[in-house]
Design an enzyme around this catalytic site. Sequence first.
Site, PDB file in Angstrom:
ATOM      1  N   CYS A   1      11.670  54.280 -43.317  1.00 53.00           N
ATOM      2  CA  CYS A   1      11.976  53.872 -44.751  1.00 53.00           C
ATOM      3  C   CYS A   1      11.888  54.975 -45.534  1.00 53.00           C
ATOM      4  O   CYS A   1      12.723  54.586 -46.414  1.00 53.00           O
ATOM      5  CB  CYS A   1      10.202  54.072 -45.012  1.00 53.00           C
ATOM      6  SG  CYS A   1       9.247  55.145 -44.353  1.00 53.00           S
TER       7      CYS A   1
ATOM      8  N   HIS B   1      12.506  48.204 -48.921  1.00 53.05           N
ATOM      9  CA  HIS B   1      11.924  49.062 -48.166  1.00 53.05           C
ATOM     10  C   HIS B   1      12.296  48.468 -46.335  1.00 53.05           C
ATOM     11  O   HIS B   1      13.202  47.639 -46.163  1.00 53.05           O
ATOM     12  CB  HIS B   1      10.447  49.165 -48.587  1.00 53.05           C
ATOM     13  CG  HIS B   1       9.697  47.956 -47.483  1.00 53.05           C
ATOM     14  ND1 HIS B   1       9.100  48.187 -45.971  1.00 53.05           N
ATOM     15  CD2 HIS B   1       9.276  46.932 -47.839  1.00 53.05           C
ATOM     16  CE1 HIS B   1       8.375  46.791 -46.012  1.00 53.05           C
ATOM     17  NE2 HIS B   1       8.632  46.282 -47.553  1.00 53.05           N
TER      18      HIS B   1
ATOM     19  N   HIS C   1       4.111  55.722 -45.934  1.00 57.20           N
ATOM     20  CA  HIS C   1       5.607  54.953 -45.925  1.00 57.20           C
ATOM     21  C   HIS C   1       5.703  54.970 -46.871  1.00 57.20           C
ATOM     22  O   HIS C   1       4.968  54.919 -48.606  1.00 57.20           O
ATOM     23  CB  HIS C   1       4.820  53.356 -45.786  1.00 57.20           C
ATOM     24  CG  HIS C   1       6.449  52.403 -45.131  1.00 57.20           C
ATOM     25  ND1 HIS C   1       7.322  52.028 -44.874  1.00 57.20           N
ATOM     26  CD2 HIS C   1       6.924  50.739 -46.041  1.00 57.20           C
ATOM     27  CE1 HIS C   1       8.053  51.237 -45.357  1.00 57.20           C
ATOM     28  NE2 HIS C   1       7.532  50.295 -45.504  1.00 57.20           N
TER      29      HIS C   1
END
Length: 101
Positions: free
Chosen positions: A6, A69, A57
């Site tokens: 990510c 993402h 994240h």
Amino acid sequence: ESGFDCSGLVGYVFRTIGIDLPRVSRSMAHEGTEVANRDALAEGDLVFFGKRGRIDHVGIYIGDGKFLHAPRTGRDVTVSSLTTGYWSQTYLQARRIANGT
């Protein structure tokens, strides 16, 4: 496996426009300015997720309640919803990054 995680994806995208960000999502969460309300999100804002207040994240808001993402290294880059499901429940904050920040 190869590919982006990510923060690697976010870092890569922002480097293409001349903005260097820290390597990990927890550090990225201190850059720019906070977007206090989800309704105020703009395309390009960073959105952060985690559990128990710990960021794990990051993605890039693309508008219409969605964000881009990399779920994990080796998986395809994905568009997910901020308004329903897992990502809605684990959303923690957003940051707006401006050139020079």
